[in-house]
Scaffold this motif. Structure first.
Motif, PDB file in Angstrom:
ATOM      1  N   THR A 124      14.813  -7.890  67.154  1.00  0.00           N
ATOM      2  CA  THR A 124      15.245  -6.506  67.399  1.00  0.00           C
ATOM      3  C   THR A 124      15.955  -6.344  68.736  1.00  0.00           C
ATOM      4  O   THR A 124      15.967  -5.244  69.294  1.00  0.00           O
ATOM      5  CB  THR A 124      14.033  -5.547  67.360  1.00  0.00           C
ATOM      6  OG1 THR A 124      13.041  -5.997  68.307  1.00  0.00           O
ATOM      7  CG2 THR A 124      13.414  -5.501  65.972  1.00  0.00           C
ATOM      8  N   ILE A 125      16.566  -7.409  69.256  1.00  0.00           N
ATOM      9  CA  ILE A 125      17.166  -7.305  70.585  1.00  0.00           C
ATOM     10  C   ILE A 125      18.555  -6.684  70.560  1.00  0.00           C
ATOM     11  O   ILE A 125      19.078  -6.301  71.604  1.00  0.00           O
ATOM     12  CB  ILE A 125      17.231  -8.675  71.290  1.00  0.00           C
ATOM     13  CG1 ILE A 125      18.161  -9.634  70.529  1.00  0.00           C
ATOM     14  CG2 ILE A 125      15.860  -9.255  71.489  1.00  0.00           C
ATOM     15  CD1 ILE A 125      18.414 -10.924  71.287  1.00  0.00           C
ATOM     16  N   PHE A 126      19.169  -6.583  69.376  1.00  0.00           N
ATOM     17  CA  PHE A 126      20.528  -6.062  69.328  1.00  0.00           C
ATOM     18  C   PHE A 126      20.537  -4.552  69.151  1.00  0.00           C
ATOM     19  O   PHE A 126      19.523  -3.931  68.840  1.00  0.00           O
ATOM     20  CB  PHE A 126      21.315  -6.769  68.219  1.00  0.00           C
ATOM     21  CG  PHE A 126      21.507  -8.238  68.491  1.00  0.00           C
ATOM     22  CD1 PHE A 126      22.475  -8.666  69.376  1.00  0.00           C
ATOM     23  CD2 PHE A 126      20.682  -9.179  67.900  1.00  0.00           C
ATOM     24  CE1 PHE A 126      22.637 -10.016  69.658  1.00  0.00           C
ATOM     25  CE2 PHE A 126      20.839 -10.527  68.174  1.00  0.00           C
ATOM     26  CZ  PHE A 126      21.814 -10.947  69.046  1.00  0.00           C
ATOM     27  N   VAL A 129      21.542   1.017  66.751  1.00  0.00           N
ATOM     28  CA  VAL A 129      22.374   2.006  66.066  1.00  0.00           C
ATOM     29  C   VAL A 129      23.617   1.355  65.474  1.00  0.00           C
ATOM     30  O   VAL A 129      23.865   1.426  64.270  1.00  0.00           O
ATOM     31  CB  VAL A 129      22.769   3.136  67.032  1.00  0.00           C
ATOM     32  CG1 VAL A 129      23.713   4.127  66.331  1.00  0.00           C
ATOM     33  CG2 VAL A 129      21.537   3.868  67.542  1.00  0.00           C
ATOM     34  N   TYR A 130      24.390   0.680  66.314  1.00  0.00           N
ATOM     35  CA  TYR A 130      25.682   0.182  65.876  1.00  0.00           C
ATOM     36  C   TYR A 130      25.617  -1.182  65.201  1.00  0.00           C
ATOM     37  O   TYR A 130      26.551  -1.564  64.494  1.00  0.00           O
ATOM     38  CB  TYR A 130      26.644   0.119  67.066  1.00  0.00           C
ATOM     39  CG  TYR A 130      26.942   1.480  67.641  1.00  0.00           C
ATOM     40  CD1 TYR A 130      27.791   2.363  66.986  1.00  0.00           C
ATOM     41  CD2 TYR A 130      26.359   1.896  68.830  1.00  0.00           C
ATOM     42  CE1 TYR A 130      28.058   3.613  67.506  1.00  0.00           C
ATOM     43  CE2 TYR A 130      26.629   3.145  69.367  1.00  0.00           C
ATOM     44  CZ  TYR A 130      27.480   4.004  68.691  1.00  0.00           C
ATOM     45  OH  TYR A 130      27.737   5.244  69.201  1.00  0.00           O
ATOM     46  N   GLU A 131      24.553  -1.958  65.442  1.00  0.00           N
ATOM     47  CA  GLU A 131      24.521  -3.313  64.904  1.00  0.00           C
ATOM     48  C   GLU A 131      23.361  -3.557  63.953  1.00  0.00           C
ATOM     49  O   GLU A 131      23.093  -4.690  63.561  1.00  0.00           O
ATOM     50  CB  GLU A 131      24.484  -4.313  66.071  1.00  0.00           C
ATOM     51  CG  GLU A 131      25.768  -4.237  66.900  1.00  0.00           C
ATOM     52  CD  GLU A 131      25.713  -5.044  68.192  1.00  0.00           C
ATOM     53  OE1 GLU A 131      24.622  -5.508  68.556  1.00  0.00           O
ATOM     54  OE2 GLU A 131      26.754  -5.201  68.835  1.00  0.00           O
ATOM     55  N   SER A 238      29.317  -7.606  78.499  1.00  0.00           N
ATOM     56  CA  SER A 238      28.796  -6.483  77.732  1.00  0.00           C
ATOM     57  C   SER A 238      27.640  -6.927  76.852  1.00  0.00           C
ATOM     58  O   SER A 238      27.644  -8.014  76.281  1.00  0.00           O
ATOM     59  CB  SER A 238      29.907  -5.901  76.851  1.00  0.00           C
ATOM     60  OG  SER A 238      29.378  -5.009  75.899  1.00  0.00           O
ATOM     61  N   TYR A 239      26.623  -6.073  76.736  1.00  0.00           N
ATOM     62  CA  TYR A 239      25.476  -6.400  75.886  1.00  0.00           C
ATOM     63  C   TYR A 239      25.845  -6.308  74.409  1.00  0.00           C
ATOM     64  O   TYR A 239      25.406  -7.119  73.595  1.00  0.00           O
ATOM     65  CB  TYR A 239      24.326  -5.441  76.192  1.00  0.00           C
ATOM     66  CG  TYR A 239      23.102  -5.649  75.329  1.00  0.00           C
ATOM     67  CD1 TYR A 239      22.266  -6.731  75.542  1.00  0.00           C
ATOM     68  CD2 TYR A 239      22.798  -4.774  74.290  1.00  0.00           C
ATOM     69  CE1 TYR A 239      21.144  -6.946  74.759  1.00  0.00           C
ATOM     70  CE2 TYR A 239      21.677  -4.967  73.499  1.00  0.00           C
ATOM     71  CZ  TYR A 239      20.851  -6.054  73.736  1.00  0.00           C
ATOM     72  OH  TYR A 239      19.755  -6.254  72.965  1.00  0.00           O
ATOM     73  N   GLN A 374      24.907 -12.493  77.199  1.00  0.00           N
ATOM     74  CA  GLN A 374      25.634 -11.641  78.129  1.00  0.00           C
ATOM     75  C   GLN A 374      25.553 -12.163  79.553  1.00  0.00           C
ATOM     76  O   GLN A 374      26.381 -11.827  80.389  1.00  0.00           O
ATOM     77  CB  GLN A 374      25.088 -10.217  78.084  1.00  0.00           C
ATOM     78  CG  GLN A 374      23.727 -10.058  78.769  1.00  0.00           C
ATOM     79  CD  GLN A 374      23.009  -8.805  78.381  1.00  0.00           C
ATOM     80  OE1 GLN A 374      22.163  -8.807  77.504  1.00  0.00           O
ATOM     81  NE2 GLN A 374      23.353  -7.721  79.042  1.00  0.00           N
ATOM     82  N   PHE A 375      24.533 -12.990  79.847  1.00  0.00           N
ATOM     83  CA  PHE A 375      24.396 -13.612  81.153  1.00  0.00           C
ATOM     84  C   PHE A 375      24.730 -15.094  81.021  1.00  0.00           C
ATOM     85  O   PHE A 375      24.227 -15.763  80.116  1.00  0.00           O
ATOM     86  CB  PHE A 375      22.975 -13.481  81.689  1.00  0.00           C
ATOM     87  CG  PHE A 375      22.451 -12.077  81.737  1.00  0.00           C
ATOM     88  CD1 PHE A 375      23.131 -11.089  82.428  1.00  0.00           C
ATOM     89  CD2 PHE A 375      21.283 -11.742  81.095  1.00  0.00           C
ATOM     90  CE1 PHE A 375      22.649  -9.798  82.479  1.00  0.00           C
ATOM     91  CE2 PHE A 375      20.787 -10.459  81.134  1.00  0.00           C
ATOM     92  CZ  PHE A 375      21.472  -9.476  81.830  1.00  0.00           C
TER      93      PHE A 375
END
Length: 387
Positions: A124-126, A129-131, A238-239, A374-375
């Motif tokens: 559930t890290i993404f 809403v959008y993904e 960006s995440y 992202q890192f």
């Protein structure tokens, strides 16, 4: 970073879990080995930096309390996902560069084996809403990227299998590795699919363990055998994956943050031809397709030449050696894994890697990838300080 040297390395074995060891015992295990390697006692350490996962992944509240070993010394806890270990190293090195410390102990601990919530976190890290419609998890995101690599650059499942089998055979020489599987590319391709095109043997295990390093200022190197930090850089992106999937000049598989970190670290280290000047690369790649994705970002090949670069590794001995420790596919203690990459690179430079030692290593590179990639961190270590 050219005035900072790694003079002590300590690691526990990496396993699915260490039920007979407390977090404190694992931390001390690695820390004592690093201090003994450096020939220093805890009293000689000026600062302690801890790399520890969030409590939900550690299965333990405020796990860093176990690592508070030095009374009256500055102590900092760091977390940046999969680059936690390298972020801790960079934080420790910054104390030395700033003249605020001459000797720093950095350690990273992973206790995921005792956490009941870890898999739910990774699922559930993404963006919810959008993904959510995909649905994305760490595995399906890796599969999406692997399929993009196949479509854009002509990779085939065989390429992932070749990388995975090579890493597995390397891990068999590493007594600290979690897995010691004697597998071939054919075995990889026959293993169950996790999410097309990724097979089970292409993925990393979930590992526990601790790693520690002793960093010192050049004035304390003396007769110790150092691995000099020649260049280091950390870059964030960006995440949201949607922000990156069709970005001009740097799509989802181009690893912009890793490429930017590599350019900065190479510039500091004086590296101009990575494929010629770097002998060993310890890459944080939880899946074999992710390792291939990192090659062009690190300047080892062009993106379109990636499949041929994978094929050439079997015969061209002039190319860098990738993950002689077995890499994350041999053991992946998430919060520690980026520090493990630096530790293994340092051991190679110091000629102290045992059965996994590669001949003629004067310079090695280690990477880290954290969050939703992202890192990104890149650390170049060598036998001499950069000028």
């Amino acid at each position: 970073m050219s005035q900072v040297a790694i003079v002590g390395v300590g690691q526990t074995p990496y396993r699915r879990s260490h039920p007979d060891k407390s977090s404190r015992e694992l931390i001390w295990w690695a820390a004592k080995e690093a201090l003994n390697d450096a020939g220093l006692g805890i009293d000689a350490i000026d600062v302690i930096i801890a790399g520890v996962a969030p409590d939900a992944l550690a299965g333990e509240v405020s796990v860093e309390r176990s690592g508070m070993m030095g009374i009256g010394k500055p102590f900092i806890r760091v977390n940046t996902g999969g680059v936690t270990g390298s972020s801790a190293v960079f934080a420790g090195a910054s104390y030395i560069k700033a003249g605020r410390a001459k000797a720093v102990l950095v350690f990273a601990l992973e206790r995921m084996g005792q956490a009941s919530s870890s898999q739910q976190v990774f699922n559930t890290i993404f963006d919810p809403v959008y993904e959510k419609d995909f649905p994305l998890t760490t595995i399906t995101m890796a599969a999406l990227r692997a399929s993009m690599l196949m479509r854009l650059y002509g990779y085939a499942p065989r390429h992932w299998a070749e990388i995975a089998a090579r890493n597995a055979q390397a891990a068999r020489k590493n007594p600290l590795a979690h897995l010691h599987n004697d597998i071939t590319p054919e075995d990889v391709l026959k293993s169950p699919l996790l999410a097309w095109p990724i097979h089970r043997y292409e993925a990393c295990p979930m590992s526990e363990g601790a790693c520690a390093l002793v960093l010192v200022d050049k004035s304390l190197v003396g007769n110790r055998k150092p691995a000099w930090i020649q260049g280091a850089a950390s870059t964030s992106d960006s995440y949201a994956m949607g922000d990156r999937i069709r970005r001009k000049g740097a799509t989802l598989v181009d690893l912009l943050s890793l490429s930017m970190s590599a350019k900065r670290a190479y510039a500091e280290a004086g590296v101009t031809r990575p494929v010629k000047e770097i002998r060993v690369a310890e890459l944080y790649s939880a899946f074999s397709s992710a390792e291939a994705m990192a090659y062009p970002a690190l300047g080892f090949c062009e993106s379109a030449d990636g499949p041929r670069f994978v094929e050439a590794q079997a015969t061209d001995k002039s190319l860098p050696v990738f993950n002689p420790s077995g890499g994350p596919q041999g053991a992946n203690p998430v919060s520690a894994t980026a520090m493990v990459r630096i530790a293994e690179a340092a051991l190679q430079v110091r000629q102290m890697a045992g059965a996994r030692q590669i001949d003629g290593v004067e310079r090695a590179v280690a990477t880290g990838q954290g969050g939703a990639t992202q890192f990104s961190t890149v650390c170049v270590v060598g036998t001499k300080p950069s000028t």
